[in-house]
Design a protein around this motif. Structure first.
Motif, PDB file in Angstrom:
ATOM      1  N   LEU A  41       6.341  42.313  50.572  1.00 48.68           N
ATOM      2  CA  LEU A  41       7.366  41.279  50.439  1.00 48.68           C
ATOM      3  C   LEU A  41       8.777  41.830  50.632  1.00 48.68           C
ATOM      4  CD1 LEU A  41       5.924  39.293  47.394  1.00 48.68           C
ATOM      5  CD2 LEU A  41       6.121  38.478  49.751  1.00 48.68           C
ATOM      6  N   LEU A  42       9.008  43.072  50.207  1.00 49.06           N
ATOM      7  CA  LEU A  42      10.339  43.656  50.308  1.00 49.06           C
ATOM      8  C   LEU A  42      10.582  44.364  51.627  1.00 49.06           C
ATOM      9  CD1 LEU A  42      10.747  45.056  46.687  1.00 49.06           C
ATOM     10  CD2 LEU A  42      11.957  43.140  47.709  1.00 49.06           C
ATOM     11  N   ARG A  43       9.550  44.461  52.448  1.00 50.81           N
ATOM     12  CA  ARG A  43       9.699  45.152  53.729  1.00 50.81           C
ATOM     13  C   ARG A  43      10.775  44.459  54.566  1.00 50.81           C
ATOM     14  NH1 ARG A  43       4.533  46.619  57.250  1.00 50.81           N
ATOM     15  NH2 ARG A  43       4.622  48.476  55.964  1.00 50.81           N
ATOM     16  N   GLY A  44      11.741  45.238  55.026  1.00 57.80           N
ATOM     17  CA  GLY A  44      12.813  44.702  55.850  1.00 57.80           C
ATOM     18  C   GLY A  44      13.925  44.022  55.076  1.00 57.80           C
ATOM     19  N   GLN A  45      13.773  43.915  53.747  1.00 59.29           N
ATOM     20  CA  GLN A  45      14.779  43.227  52.934  1.00 59.29           C
ATOM     21  C   GLN A  45      15.612  44.195  52.093  1.00 59.29           C
ATOM     22  OE1 GLN A  45      14.818  39.962  53.572  1.00 59.29           O
ATOM     23  NE2 GLN A  45      12.969  40.281  54.801  1.00 59.29           N
ATOM     24  N   ALA A  46      15.213  45.440  52.025  1.00 64.48           N
ATOM     25  CA  ALA A  46      15.835  46.378  51.093  1.00 64.48           C
ATOM     26  C   ALA A  46      17.317  46.574  51.371  1.00 64.48           C
ATOM     27  CB  ALA A  46      15.102  47.722  51.131  1.00 64.48           C
ATOM     28  N   ASP A  47      17.694  46.702  52.634  1.00 64.87           N
ATOM     29  CA  ASP A  47      19.106  46.939  52.951  1.00 64.87           C
ATOM     30  C   ASP A  47      19.980  45.798  52.458  1.00 64.87           C
ATOM     31  OD1 ASP A  47      18.499  49.341  54.104  1.00 64.87           O
ATOM     32  OD2 ASP A  47      18.507  48.598  56.165  1.00 64.87           O
ATOM     33  N   GLU A  48      19.516  44.573  52.665  1.00 66.40           N
ATOM     34  CA  GLU A  48      20.283  43.407  52.217  1.00 66.40           C
ATOM     35  C   GLU A  48      20.332  43.325  50.695  1.00 66.40           C
ATOM     36  OE1 GLU A  48      22.569  39.988  52.355  1.00 66.40           O
ATOM     37  OE2 GLU A  48      22.044  41.374  53.973  1.00 66.40           O
ATOM     38  N   LEU A  49      19.201  43.563  50.046  1.00 59.23           N
ATOM     39  CA  LEU A  49      19.142  43.452  48.598  1.00 59.23           C
ATOM     40  C   LEU A  49      19.934  44.552  47.895  1.00 59.23           C
ATOM     41  CD1 LEU A  49      15.359  42.552  48.196  1.00 59.23           C
ATOM     42  CD2 LEU A  49      17.300  41.035  47.795  1.00 59.23           C
ATOM     43  N   CYS A  50      20.057  45.708  48.530  1.00 57.05           N
ATOM     44  CA  CYS A  50      20.761  46.842  47.924  1.00 57.05           C
ATOM     45  C   CYS A  50      22.223  46.933  48.355  1.00 57.05           C
ATOM     46  CB  CYS A  50      20.048  48.155  48.265  1.00 57.05           C
ATOM     47  SG  CYS A  50      18.403  48.293  47.530  1.00 57.05           S
ATOM     48  N   ASP A  51      22.674  45.989  49.166  1.00 56.22           N
ATOM     49  CA  ASP A  51      24.069  45.985  49.615  1.00 56.22           C
ATOM     50  C   ASP A  51      24.984  45.673  48.437  1.00 56.22           C
ATOM     51  OD1 ASP A  51      26.118  46.070  51.606  1.00 56.22           O
ATOM     52  OD2 ASP A  51      26.234  43.886  51.461  1.00 56.22           O
ATOM     53  N   ARG A  52      25.997  46.517  48.206  1.00 55.75           N
ATOM     54  CA  ARG A  52      26.842  46.386  47.029  1.00 55.75           C
ATOM     55  C   ARG A  52      28.311  46.234  47.404  1.00 55.75           C
ATOM     56  NH1 ARG A  52      22.830  49.922  45.825  1.00 55.75           N
ATOM     57  NH2 ARG A  52      21.730  49.638  43.843  1.00 55.75           N
ATOM     58  N   TYR A  53      28.964  45.345  46.659  1.00 55.94           N
ATOM     59  CA  TYR A  53      30.397  45.146  46.854  1.00 55.94           C
ATOM     60  C   TYR A  53      31.175  46.441  46.680  1.00 55.94           C
ATOM     61  CZ  TYR A  53      35.145  44.215  45.259  1.00 55.94           C
ATOM     62  OH  TYR A  53      36.489  44.266  45.067  1.00 55.94           O
ATOM     63  N   SER A  54      30.878  47.193  45.622  1.00 54.43           N
ATOM     64  CA  SER A  54      31.635  48.411  45.332  1.00 54.43           C
ATOM     65  C   SER A  54      31.514  49.429  46.463  1.00 54.43           C
ATOM     66  CB  SER A  54      31.165  49.038  44.015  1.00 54.43           C
ATOM     67  OG  SER A  54      29.787  49.356  44.076  1.00 54.43           O
ATOM     68  N   GLU A  55      30.328  49.499  47.085  1.00 56.06           N
ATOM     69  CA  GLU A  55      30.142  50.443  48.182  1.00 56.06           C
ATOM     70  C   GLU A  55      30.823  49.953  49.453  1.00 56.06           C
ATOM     71  OE1 GLU A  55      25.958  51.136  48.496  1.00 56.06           O
ATOM     72  OE2 GLU A  55      25.878  52.328  46.645  1.00 56.06           O
ATOM     73  N   ARG A  56      30.809  48.636  49.685  1.00 58.12           N
ATOM     74  CA  ARG A  56      31.559  48.101  50.831  1.00 58.12           C
ATOM     75  C   ARG A  56      33.047  48.374  50.668  1.00 58.12           C
ATOM     76  NH1 ARG A  56      28.382  43.587  49.724  1.00 58.12           N
ATOM     77  NH2 ARG A  56      30.229  42.343  49.134  1.00 58.12           N
ATOM     78  N   LYS A  57      33.519  48.194  49.449  1.00 56.10           N
ATOM     79  CA  LYS A  57      34.937  48.454  49.170  1.00 56.10           C
ATOM     80  C   LYS A  57      35.279  49.922  49.406  1.00 56.10           C
ATOM     81  CE  LYS A  57      38.313  48.261  45.386  1.00 56.10           C
ATOM     82  NZ  LYS A  57      38.493  47.952  43.937  1.00 56.10           N
ATOM     83  N   GLN A  58      34.385  50.810  48.955  1.00 51.06           N
ATOM     84  CA  GLN A  58      34.610  52.245  49.121  1.00 51.06           C
ATOM     85  C   GLN A  58      34.658  52.633  50.590  1.00 51.06           C
ATOM     86  OE1 GLN A  58      31.533  54.875  47.466  1.00 51.06           O
ATOM     87  NE2 GLN A  58      33.160  56.029  46.459  1.00 51.06           N
ATOM     88  N   LYS A  59      33.875  51.923  51.412  1.00 50.79           N
ATOM     89  CA  LYS A  59      33.852  52.202  52.846  1.00 50.79           C
ATOM     90  C   LYS A  59      35.010  51.548  53.581  1.00 50.79           C
ATOM     91  CE  LYS A  59      28.807  52.647  53.008  1.00 50.79           C
ATOM     92  NZ  LYS A  59      27.553  52.025  53.489  1.00 50.79           N
ATOM     93  N   GLY A  60      35.814  50.761  52.859  1.00 52.84           N
ATOM     94  CA  GLY A  60      36.973  50.146  53.486  1.00 52.84           C
ATOM     95  C   GLY A  60      36.684  48.853  54.206  1.00 52.84           C
ATOM     96  N   VAL A  61      35.629  48.149  53.815  1.00 56.22           N
ATOM     97  CA  VAL A  61      35.338  46.857  54.428  1.00 56.22           C
ATOM     98  C   VAL A  61      36.418  45.873  53.987  1.00 56.22           C
ATOM     99  CG1 VAL A  61      33.656  44.983  54.615  1.00 56.22           C
ATOM    100  CG2 VAL A  61      32.884  47.366  54.471  1.00 56.22           C
ATOM    101  N   GLN A  62      37.141  45.295  54.932  1.00 56.19           N
ATOM    102  CA  GLN A  62      38.329  44.530  54.639  1.00 56.19           C
ATOM    103  C   GLN A  62      38.063  43.204  53.926  1.00 56.19           C
ATOM    104  OE1 GLN A  62      41.468  45.749  55.021  1.00 56.19           O
ATOM    105  NE2 GLN A  62      40.307  47.606  55.468  1.00 56.19           N
ATOM    106  N   GLU A  63      36.884  42.648  54.099  1.00 60.49           N
ATOM    107  CA  GLU A  63      36.596  41.359  53.489  1.00 60.49           C
ATOM    108  C   GLU A  63      36.490  41.434  51.977  1.00 60.49           C
ATOM    109  OE1 GLU A  63      33.499  40.640  51.917  1.00 60.49           O
ATOM    110  OE2 GLU A  63      32.599  42.561  52.424  1.00 60.49           O
ATOM    111  N   SER A  64      36.337  42.636  51.443  1.00 61.70           N
ATOM    112  CA  SER A  64      35.937  42.775  50.056  1.00 61.70           C
ATOM    113  C   SER A  64      36.886  42.083  49.074  1.00 61.70           C
ATOM    114  CB  SER A  64      35.808  44.252  49.693  1.00 61.70           C
ATOM    115  OG  SER A  64      34.821  44.860  50.463  1.00 61.70           O
ATOM    116  N   MET A  65      38.109  42.613  48.912  1.00 59.40           N
ATOM    117  CA  MET A  65      38.999  42.138  47.868  1.00 59.40           C
ATOM    118  C   MET A  65      39.455  40.708  48.113  1.00 59.40           C
ATOM    119  SD  MET A  65      39.246  44.160  45.374  1.00 59.40           S
ATOM    120  CE  MET A  65      40.655  43.418  44.562  1.00 59.40           C
TER     121      MET A  65
END
Length: 221
Positions: free
Chosen positions: A182-206
């Protein structure tokens, strides 16, 4: 459900004894989940050095990490010693890092936890394994196996006797197989975190999150 390969399940066990009941339990579980259709592999903890005593390039360390990356799900089977998991079990987990560059050897993988006890049934070891699984960012399934008086539960050839304990092992492996699919292929989406996107400089975050928070009217809830 169709897929291009069978679920890949890695087994770790926590004892070096010739007749290791945590290994026998893992082997029984491996036979069961293989019958469901999984591909299984084992890591042999013999000759794995104590964590931090050798460089990460040690062959046994590399073998363990490569197996973890290969896996889609894992089974951790430990004896309970002095109310806790064994040092052999913890040493293996310590050698698996949260990340290797851009690769996360455990994040998003499913996990089943099991233990064997020499006396009455206990859940200390599986409870600790659950904590470690959460720390390693794994999806630990709800079911688990705790086998009391393990020396009474196996035949001379190492196979497990028919009992309620054996039934539970089947339940756990069936559940792990299903969750892994059931989780096959879904892990990346389910484990995607706001704090890590922010750390990587993703502009949409804040800006986006800030607007969402500001638009929430608690008085209407």
């Amino acid at each position: 459900m169709t897929f291009d390969h069978n679920p890949r399940i890695l087994f770790l066990y926590g004892s070096l004894r010739d007749r290791s009941y945590s290994r026998l339990l893992a082997e029984e579980a491996a036979r069961i989940i293989a019958a469901f259709g999984a591909e299984v592999r084992f890591f042999d903890p013999h000759e794995l050095p104590i964590y931090g005593s050798v460089p990460d390039t040690h062959p046994k360390v590399q073998e363990l990490r490569e197996l973890s990356i290969w896996s889609e799900g894992q089974v951790w089977s430990s004896p309970e010693l002095h109310g806790q998991i064994s040092a052999v079990m913890k040493n293996q987990i310590d050698w698996i890092p949260l990340s290797l560059g851009a690769v996360r050897p455990t994040q998003g993988r499913t996990l089943a936890v099991m233990q064997v006890s020499g006396g009455s049934q206990s859940f200390n070891a599986v409870n600790t394994l659950r904590i470690l699984g959460r720390w390693m960012r794994m999806f630990t399934i709800p079911n688990q196996s705790s086998v009391a008086k393990a020396y009474e539960q196996f035949h001379d050839d190492g196979t497990m006797k028919d009992s309620s304990y054996h039934d539970r092992v089947i339940d756990v492996m069936e559940e792990l197989y299903k969750f892994t699919i059931l989780l096959r292929g879904q892990a990346d989406e389910l484990c995607d975190r706001y704090s890590e996107r922010k750390q990587k400089g993703v502009q949409e975050s804040m800006s986006d999150i800030g607007r969402m928070v500001n638009n929430v009217n608690l008085s209407q809830m």
